[in-house]
Design a protein around this motif. Structure first.
Motif, PDB file in Angstrom:
ATOM      1  N   TYR A 174       0.869  -1.186   0.000  1.00 37.95           N
ATOM      2  CA  TYR A 174       0.000   0.000   0.000  1.00 37.95           C
ATOM      3  C   TYR A 174       0.901   1.230   0.000  1.00 37.95           C
ATOM      4  O   TYR A 174       1.612   1.486   0.962  1.00 37.95           O
ATOM      5  N   ASP A 176       0.997   5.225  -0.004  1.00 33.17           N
ATOM      6  CA  ASP A 176       0.046   6.244   0.432  1.00 33.17           C
ATOM      7  C   ASP A 176       0.747   7.594   0.546  1.00 33.17           C
ATOM      8  O   ASP A 176       1.770   7.718   1.231  1.00 33.17           O
ATOM      9  N   SER A 179      -3.534  11.062   3.861  1.00 33.77           N
ATOM     10  CA  SER A 179      -4.879  11.581   3.658  1.00 33.77           C
ATOM     11  C   SER A 179      -4.842  13.084   3.396  1.00 33.77           C
ATOM     12  O   SER A 179      -4.223  13.830   4.138  1.00 33.77           O
ATOM     13  N   GLY A 180      -5.479  13.487   2.309  1.00 37.20           N
ATOM     14  CA  GLY A 180      -5.525  14.908   1.974  1.00 37.20           C
ATOM     15  C   GLY A 180      -4.200  15.429   1.435  1.00 37.20           C
ATOM     16  O   GLY A 180      -3.942  16.635   1.474  1.00 37.20           O
ATOM     17  N   GLY A 205      -4.187   8.522  -1.242  1.00 35.50           N
ATOM     18  CA  GLY A 205      -3.651   9.782  -0.749  1.00 35.50           C
ATOM     19  C   GLY A 205      -3.713  10.875  -1.800  1.00 35.50           C
ATOM     20  O   GLY A 205      -2.964  10.846  -2.770  1.00 35.50           O
ATOM     21  N   GLY A 206      -4.632  11.814  -1.617  1.00 38.58           N
ATOM     22  CA  GLY A 206      -4.696  12.990  -2.494  1.00 38.58           C
ATOM     23  C   GLY A 206      -5.257  12.735  -3.878  1.00 38.58           C
ATOM     24  O   GLY A 206      -5.057  13.554  -4.781  1.00 38.58           O
ATOM     25  N   GLY A 227     -10.617   8.932   0.009  1.00 42.26           N
ATOM     26  CA  GLY A 227     -11.305   9.326   1.233  1.00 42.26           C
ATOM     27  C   GLY A 227     -11.787  10.761   1.172  1.00 42.26           C
ATOM     28  O   GLY A 227     -12.961  11.034   0.929  1.00 42.26           O
ATOM     29  N   ASN A 228     -10.839  11.700   1.334  1.00 45.77           N
ATOM     30  CA  ASN A 228     -11.188  13.126   1.426  1.00 45.77           C
ATOM     31  C   ASN A 228     -12.083  13.649   0.315  1.00 45.77           C
ATOM     32  O   ASN A 228     -13.044  14.356   0.583  1.00 45.77           O
TER      33      ASN A 228
HETATM   34  C1  1GP Z   1      -5.211   7.991   3.140  1.00 45.20           C
HETATM   35  O1  1GP Z   1      -4.941   6.682   1.194  1.00 45.20           O
HETATM   36  C2  1GP Z   1      -5.869   7.295   1.999  1.00 45.20           C
HETATM   37  O2  1GP Z   1      -4.500   7.129   3.951  1.00 45.20           O
HETATM   38  C3  1GP Z   1      -6.825   8.189   1.252  1.00 45.20           C
HETATM   39  O3  1GP Z   1      -6.365   9.508   1.111  1.00 45.20           O
HETATM   40  O4  1GP Z   1      -8.220  10.909   1.998  1.00 45.20           O
HETATM   41  O5  1GP Z   1      -6.507  11.885   0.456  1.00 45.20           O
HETATM   42  O6  1GP Z   1      -8.218  10.281  -0.401  1.00 45.20           O
HETATM   43  P1  1GP Z   1      -7.383  10.696   0.766  1.00 45.20           P
END
Ligand code: 1GP
Length: 251
Positions: A174, A176, A179-180, A205-206, A227-228
């Motif tokens: 994974y 990453d 987050s954000g 991530g992002g 996520g974000n």
């Molecule tokens: C964070 O990989 C995840 O650990 C998701 O990231 O919230 O930026 O989409 P985001």
């Protein structure tokens, strides 16, 4: 040992199918938001829910998992920021070792302390080499982990870390950006890593646009985690899912 979810991941990879995981942070949802996400995720044929966060401040984790479980058939995978985030109400656990860092606690220390509890949970355990890549801003994960991320342009470091993780027996890698993250992981880095490993490669991530998700899959990502961007605009689930799943069709 249970293996159904891991089997689904490897089978999808073998079939050239890309997977979409929606990340739910229990601190940021209530039942109304969860119901909306579940509805959208089912319509869009989301493959997995990842549940967790670097910090889970509230004690909503069990409640959140039970609510999703009651209203959804999408597999629930824990993405824990700490051993406290292990709950038997999920299906599987990303058993993370922070292989990009040199903090022994996150490589093995916390695992030793929590091993009996994790085993008793009855969860499917998926050993995961977790590689944090610099996303252009200090994220919660980089601060909490007290470990330097892989510099965003050092593709070879990411590649060698992933290779070592796979040879040590990790079943998933994974990568990453946190987050954000301001900058998501580059397609170049994804491509360099994906070419050297056989286990499924998760990227997150992002990622804020379906175009970026699509390009990441083209570069070799097997699972895209968002996520974000979905917290801000749940309607993105449909477009993200279509973009990710379209790669398999055209592959
Ligand atoms: C964070 O990989 C995840 O650990 C998701 O990231 O919230 O930026 O989409 P985001």
């Amino acid at each position: 040992m249970k293996s159904a979810i891991y089997h689904s991941l490897t089978e999808r990879k073998q079939q050239g199918k890309k997977s979409f995981a929606v990340l739910i942070d229990p601190d940021k949802v209530n039942k109304t938001i969860l119901d909306e996400l579940i509805g959208l995720a089912h319509t869009a044929q989301v493959d997995y829910f990842f549940v967790g966060g670097s910090l889970v401040i509230s004690n909503h984790l069990d409640e959140c998992l039970q609510h999703i479980r009651q209203h959804s058939s999408i597999p629930l995978i824990l993405f824990p920021g700490s051993p406290a985030q292990v709950s038997r109400h999920a299906d599987a656990l990303l058993y993370l070792s922070l292989i990009s860092g040199r903090n022994p606690e996150l490589l093995i220390g916390q695992h030793v302390v929590s091993a009996p509890f994790v085993k008793q949970s009855g969860l499917e355990i998926m050993p995961t080499g977790y590689i944090v890549v610099d996303g252009g801003a200090p994220t919660t994960v980089s601060y909490i982990s007290n470990a330097s991320p892989v510099p965003a342009d050092k593709n070879e470091i990411a590649m060698c870390t992933a290779m070592a993780g796979e040879m040590l027996g990790m079943k998933l890698i994974y990568m990453d950006a946190g987050s954000g993250a301001r900058r998501a992981i580059t397609e170049e880095m994804i491509n360099v890593v994906a070419r050297q490993i056989e286990v499924p490669l998760i990227i997150g991530g992002g990622i804020t646009t379906p175009e970026k998700a699509y390009l990441n899959c083209k570069a070799g990502a097997d699972v895209i985690v968002v996520g974000n961007a979905i917290e801000k605009d749940p309607g993105l689930i449909q477009e993200m899912s279509a973009a990710i799943h379209s790669v398999a069709v055209s592959a």
